[in-house]
Design a protein around this motif. Sequence first.
Motif, short mmCIF file in Angstrom:
data_model
loop_
_atom_site.label_atom_id
_atom_site.label_comp_id
_atom_site.label_asym_id
_atom_site.label_seq_id
_atom_site.Cartn_x
_atom_site.Cartn_y
_atom_site.Cartn_z
N UNK A 37 0.75 -1.32 -0.01
CA UNK A 37 -0.05 -0.02 -0.08
C UNK A 37 0.92 1.17 0.17
N UNK A 38 1.92 1.26 0.74
CA UNK A 38 3.11 2.44 0.93
C UNK A 38 3.45 2.73 -0.51
N UNK A 39 4.06 1.40 -1.02
CA UNK A 39 4.57 1.43 -2.40
C UNK A 39 3.73 2.01 -3.57
N UNK A 40 2.39 1.75 -3.49
CA UNK A 40 1.52 2.28 -4.22
C UNK A 40 1.24 3.68 -4.12
N UNK A 41 1.25 4.11 -3.07
CA UNK A 41 0.97 5.43 -2.72
C UNK A 41 1.91 6.20 -3.26
N UNK A 42 3.34 5.42 -3.11
CA UNK A 42 4.41 6.49 -3.46
C UNK A 42 4.27 6.28 -4.94
N UNK A 47 3.77 9.35 -10.10
CA UNK A 47 3.12 9.48 -11.25
C UNK A 47 2.51 11.03 -11.37
N UNK A 48 1.99 11.41 -10.36
CA UNK A 48 1.20 12.66 -10.31
C UNK A 48 2.52 14.00 -10.66
N UNK A 49 3.64 13.70 -9.82
CA UNK A 49 4.75 14.64 -9.95
C UNK A 49 5.31 14.63 -11.31
N UNK A 50 5.46 13.34 -11.99
CA UNK A 50 5.96 13.46 -13.48
C UNK A 50 4.96 14.01 -14.24
N UNK A 52 2.88 16.53 -13.52
CA UNK A 52 2.85 17.95 -13.25
C UNK A 52 4.19 18.50 -14.09
N UNK A 53 5.48 17.65 -13.98
CA UNK A 53 6.59 18.25 -14.57
C UNK A 53 6.48 18.40 -16.10
N UNK A 54 5.63 17.31 -16.50
CA UNK A 54 5.39 17.27 -18.10
C UNK A 54 4.46 18.47 -18.38
N UNK A 55 3.50 18.73 -17.65
CA UNK A 55 2.56 19.77 -18.15
C UNK A 55 3.26 21.20 -17.99
#
Length: 125
Positions: A37-42, A47-50, A52-55
């Motif tokens: 679960x921790x690995x999934x949240x990480x 993915x969100x950070x990537x 955001x950086x792409x946008x």
Amino acid sequence: MSGFRDKGFSDRLSTAQNARKAMLERVRAKPGADDPAVAERRAARQAISTAREARLAEREAAKIAEQVRETAEREARQTAEQEQLLAQEANEIVERAEAAERQIALEAEQKAARDARYAARKARK
């Protein structure tokens, strides 16, 4: 008031010890770094950070492209204005030259007419 009981030192000590045990249990109950679960949240945060950086990179690229387009338009407009000014100057030079030629031709006609009148006057005398 038989229900009121003054807490003694040992009661306060045992309450504090129970609170420490409860905090320790809460810490132990938290999932570890290897928990799925921790690995999934990480991974979700990554993915969100990537994304955001792409946008941000896409926005920056669009901004740079817009600046390049505006610069190209500005340079094209300036070039067109300069060409127009050069054409106007060339037209003015041609007009001045034609006016000068007309003036010279007019003066030559006037001189010829004057000379003809002078010659006619001399011929009459």
